[in-house]
Design a protein around this motif. Structure first.
Motif, PDB file in Angstrom:
ATOM      1  N   LEU A   1       7.107  15.708  -0.930  1.00 47.52           N
ATOM      2  CA  LEU A   1       6.626  14.342  -1.594  1.00 47.52           C
ATOM      3  C   LEU A   1       6.620  13.488  -0.208  1.00 47.52           C
ATOM      4  O   LEU A   1       5.548  12.201   0.516  1.00 47.52           O
ATOM      5  CB  LEU A   1       7.328  13.784  -2.695  1.00 47.52           C
ATOM      6  CG  LEU A   1       7.047  14.142  -4.493  1.00 47.52           C
ATOM      7  CD1 LEU A   1       8.148  13.420  -5.184  1.00 47.52           C
ATOM      8  CD2 LEU A   1       5.625  13.492  -4.315  1.00 47.52           C
TER       9      LEU A   1
ATOM     10  N   SER B   1       4.289  14.307   2.212  1.00 45.70           N
ATOM     11  CA  SER B   1       2.832  13.959   1.855  1.00 45.70           C
ATOM     12  C   SER B   1       2.539  11.746   1.707  1.00 45.70           C
ATOM     13  O   SER B   1       1.630  11.997   1.525  1.00 45.70           O
ATOM     14  CB  SER B   1       2.442  14.516   0.512  1.00 45.70           C
ATOM     15  OG  SER B   1       2.153  15.562   0.180  1.00 45.70           O
TER      16      SER B   1
ATOM     17  N   LEU C   1       0.763  -1.669   0.150  1.00 43.82           N
ATOM     18  CA  LEU C   1      -0.190   0.385   0.507  1.00 43.82           C
ATOM     19  C   LEU C   1       0.763   1.259   0.196  1.00 43.82           C
ATOM     20  O   LEU C   1       0.305   2.516  -0.256  1.00 43.82           O
ATOM     21  CB  LEU C   1      -0.726   0.311   1.212  1.00 43.82           C
ATOM     22  CG  LEU C   1      -1.709  -1.170   1.340  1.00 43.82           C
ATOM     23  CD1 LEU C   1      -2.557  -1.369   2.485  1.00 43.82           C
ATOM     24  CD2 LEU C   1      -2.872  -0.986   0.158  1.00 43.82           C
ATOM     25  N   GLU C   2       2.192   0.559   0.510  1.00 44.59           N
ATOM     26  CA  GLU C   2       3.185   2.026   0.313  1.00 44.59           C
ATOM     27  C   GLU C   2       3.033   2.985  -1.184  1.00 44.59           C
ATOM     28  O   GLU C   2       3.309   2.307  -1.851  1.00 44.59           O
ATOM     29  CB  GLU C   2       4.436   1.498   0.563  1.00 44.59           C
ATOM     30  CG  GLU C   2       5.422   3.328   0.576  1.00 44.59           C
ATOM     31  CD  GLU C   2       6.550   2.614   1.004  1.00 44.59           C
ATOM     32  OE1 GLU C   2       7.488   3.142   1.863  1.00 44.59           O
ATOM     33  OE2 GLU C   2       7.158   1.714   0.125  1.00 44.59           O
ATOM     34  N   LYS C   3       3.237   4.167  -0.934  1.00 42.12           N
ATOM     35  CA  LYS C   3       2.854   4.861  -2.363  1.00 42.12           C
ATOM     36  C   LYS C   3       3.700   5.785  -2.528  1.00 42.12           C
ATOM     37  O   LYS C   3       4.881   6.036  -2.129  1.00 42.12           O
ATOM     38  CB  LYS C   3       1.798   6.538  -1.871  1.00 42.12           C
ATOM     39  CG  LYS C   3       0.764   6.576  -0.877  1.00 42.12           C
ATOM     40  CD  LYS C   3      -0.068   7.469  -1.467  1.00 42.12           C
ATOM     41  CE  LYS C   3       0.277   8.915  -0.091  1.00 42.12           C
ATOM     42  NZ  LYS C   3       0.268   9.900   0.301  1.00 42.12           N
ATOM     43  N   THR C   4       4.730   5.292  -4.048  1.00 47.70           N
ATOM     44  CA  THR C   4       6.104   5.955  -4.690  1.00 47.70           C
ATOM     45  C   THR C   4       5.745   7.000  -5.204  1.00 47.70           C
ATOM     46  O   THR C   4       4.371   6.813  -6.139  1.00 47.70           O
ATOM     47  CB  THR C   4       6.407   4.491  -5.029  1.00 47.70           C
ATOM     48  OG1 THR C   4       5.863   3.943  -5.974  1.00 47.70           O
ATOM     49  CG2 THR C   4       6.247   3.373  -3.915  1.00 47.70           C
ATOM     50  N   ALA C   5       6.926   7.765  -5.430  1.00 45.10           N
ATOM     51  CA  ALA C   5       7.248   9.020  -6.661  1.00 45.10           C
ATOM     52  C   ALA C   5       8.816   8.854  -7.309  1.00 45.10           C
ATOM     53  O   ALA C   5       9.543   8.619  -6.886  1.00 45.10           O
ATOM     54  CB  ALA C   5       6.789   9.940  -6.302  1.00 45.10           C
TER      55      ALA C   5
ATOM     56  N   TYR D   1       4.759   9.639   0.288  1.00 48.69           N
ATOM     57  CA  TYR D   1       5.609   9.267  -0.387  1.00 48.69           C
ATOM     58  C   TYR D   1       6.902   8.462  -0.556  1.00 48.69           C
ATOM     59  O   TYR D   1       7.623   9.751   0.197  1.00 48.69           O
ATOM     60  CB  TYR D   1       5.667   9.580  -2.147  1.00 48.69           C
ATOM     61  CG  TYR D   1       3.983   9.813  -2.825  1.00 48.69           C
ATOM     62  CD1 TYR D   1       3.333   9.012  -3.256  1.00 48.69           C
ATOM     63  CD2 TYR D   1       2.739  11.256  -2.178  1.00 48.69           C
ATOM     64  CE1 TYR D   1       2.311   9.571  -4.323  1.00 48.69           C
ATOM     65  CE2 TYR D   1       1.725  11.452  -2.830  1.00 48.69           C
ATOM     66  CZ  TYR D   1       1.632  10.475  -3.966  1.00 48.69           C
ATOM     67  OH  TYR D   1       0.173  10.784  -4.251  1.00 48.69           O
ATOM     68  N   LYS D   2       6.831   7.436  -0.489  1.00 45.29           N
ATOM     69  CA  LYS D   2       8.136   6.595  -0.820  1.00 45.29           C
ATOM     70  C   LYS D   2       8.822   7.621  -2.014  1.00 45.29           C
ATOM     71  O   LYS D   2       8.353   7.074  -2.819  1.00 45.29           O
ATOM     72  CB  LYS D   2       8.661   5.051  -1.116  1.00 45.29           C
ATOM     73  CG  LYS D   2       9.991   4.925  -0.774  1.00 45.29           C
ATOM     74  CD  LYS D   2      10.607   3.152  -1.012  1.00 45.29           C
ATOM     75  CE  LYS D   2      11.257   2.562  -1.182  1.00 45.29           C
ATOM     76  NZ  LYS D   2      11.991   1.686  -1.112  1.00 45.29           N
TER      77      LYS D   2
ATOM     78  N   LEU E   1      -0.722  17.063  -5.373  1.00 45.20           N
ATOM     79  CA  LEU E   1      -1.360  16.981  -4.428  1.00 45.20           C
ATOM     80  C   LEU E   1      -2.506  17.731  -3.323  1.00 45.20           C
ATOM     81  O   LEU E   1      -3.194  18.147  -1.975  1.00 45.20           O
ATOM     82  CB  LEU E   1       0.270  17.289  -3.301  1.00 45.20           C
ATOM     83  CG  LEU E   1       1.184  16.165  -4.122  1.00 45.20           C
ATOM     84  CD1 LEU E   1       2.434  16.304  -2.938  1.00 45.20           C
ATOM     85  CD2 LEU E   1       0.247  14.724  -3.531  1.00 45.20           C
TER      86      LEU E   1
ATOM     87  N   ILE F   1       4.355  10.361 -11.091  1.00 47.49           N
ATOM     88  CA  ILE F   1       3.581   8.770 -10.068  1.00 47.49           C
ATOM     89  C   ILE F   1       2.641   7.700 -10.750  1.00 47.49           C
ATOM     90  O   ILE F   1       1.862   8.372 -11.778  1.00 47.49           O
ATOM     91  CB  ILE F   1       2.441   9.212  -8.555  1.00 47.49           C
ATOM     92  CG1 ILE F   1       3.393  10.819  -8.484  1.00 47.49           C
ATOM     93  CG2 ILE F   1       1.244   8.727  -8.028  1.00 47.49           C
ATOM     94  CD1 ILE F   1       2.779  12.013  -6.774  1.00 47.49           C
ATOM     95  N   ASP F   2       2.160   6.578 -10.502  1.00 53.33           N
ATOM     96  CA  ASP F   2       2.085   5.364 -11.034  1.00 53.33           C
ATOM     97  C   ASP F   2       2.354   5.756 -12.450  1.00 53.33           C
ATOM     98  O   ASP F   2       1.163   5.754 -13.066  1.00 53.33           O
ATOM     99  CB  ASP F   2       0.714   5.270 -10.842  1.00 53.33           C
ATOM    100  CG  ASP F   2       0.537   5.826  -8.976  1.00 53.33           C
ATOM    101  OD1 ASP F   2       0.830   4.950  -8.858  1.00 53.33           O
ATOM    102  OD2 ASP F   2      -0.891   6.039  -8.649  1.00 53.33           O
TER     103      ASP F   2
END
Length: 261
Positions: A34, A37, A8-12, A39-40, A84, A69-70
């Protein structure tokens, strides 16, 4: 065993300039935003001008940093803030913030000096210092770029329009009157200066804003100001007039608690 939270970790993915002689400040701000907010960040450094130019050409962008992102390009720092849900400041938008900050700080300075001298920030002298500190600080901001100030000042000041050198003299006169008023010295000089420039300024602003209905930027905090001309500039001039009258009365012993100078 797979950590459910890891999936579930958000990455950018962030691409920013980090060169031997230059680290892009917006890249640092983007990375910090980031991370704050949640994000990793996969932080990719562009370490040479050639590498940076090649990255821009590949992605068809004009600036760095660039955030992905994604798998989708978000864009530069301002674009990231919008993505954001953060506010993006319009550099051309009018704002009262510079004047509000200035008056708050000069009021605190006046209270601090009063406390150091009299043991309390709430004295009549503190009010005098607040106005004179404000005059000096406003003059300082104008004198950072007197040419730019003079150009903006000529848009509305009645005397400057008739005699251009006055637009250059004004900030020096304001500074001189303010310094003398802080010291409580040479009232015979500081009072006429403050009365003269304050009265002309007040009349000029009132005519431009309330009679001619012109929408102008105020030169009160310098030539690069985005402060709208109006109540604030009128207040600056009225403060000078009030201070001059008060000190004139005090000099002749008519004001309660006045001091001879």
């Amino acid at each position: 065993m797979l950590d459910k939270n890891a999936s579930l970790e958000k990455t950018a993915v962030l691409h920013r300039m980090v060169m031997p002689n230059h680290t892009c400040p917006y890249g640092l701000k983007a990375k910090d935003l980031l991370e704050r907010s949640g994000y990793k960040v996969e932080d990719h450094h562009l370490t040479t001008r050639e590498e940076t130019d090649a990255f821009k050409a590949e992605h068809g962008v004009a600036t760095t940093p660039q955030t992905f992102i994604d798998g989708q390009r978000v864009g530069g720092y301002d674009d990231l803030r919008r993505f954001l849900g953060k506010r993006v400041v319009d550099p051309k938008a009018t704002t009262y913030r510079p004047v509000v900050v200035l008056f708050v700080l000069t009021a605190l300075m006046a209270g601090a000096v009063s406390y150091a001298v009299a043991g309390t920030p709430f004295t009549l002298r503190a009010l005098e210092w607040f106005i004179s500190f404000s005059m000096v600080t406003l003059a300082l901001l104008k004198l950072q770029n007197v040419e730019s100030f003079a150009t903006m000042f000529l848009n509305y000041d009645l005397l400057a329009k008739r005699w251009v050198p006055y637009s250059y003299i004004y900030p020096y006169a304001e500074a001189a009157a303010g310094v003398l008023m802080i010291a409580g010295a040479l009232t015979w000089l500081s009072v006429p200066i403050a009365l003269f420039i304050g009265t002309i300024g007040a009349v000029s602003v009132f005519k431009a804003v309330y009679i001619d209905k012109r929408e102008l930027k105020c030169a009160c905090v310098g030539g690069s100001s985005n402060v709208p001309l109006g109540f604030v500039s009128l207040t600056e001039n009225l403060m000078m007039i009030a201070m001059a009258v008060w000190m004139a009365l005090a000099a002749f012993g008519f004001a309660a608690g006045g001091h001879a100078m």
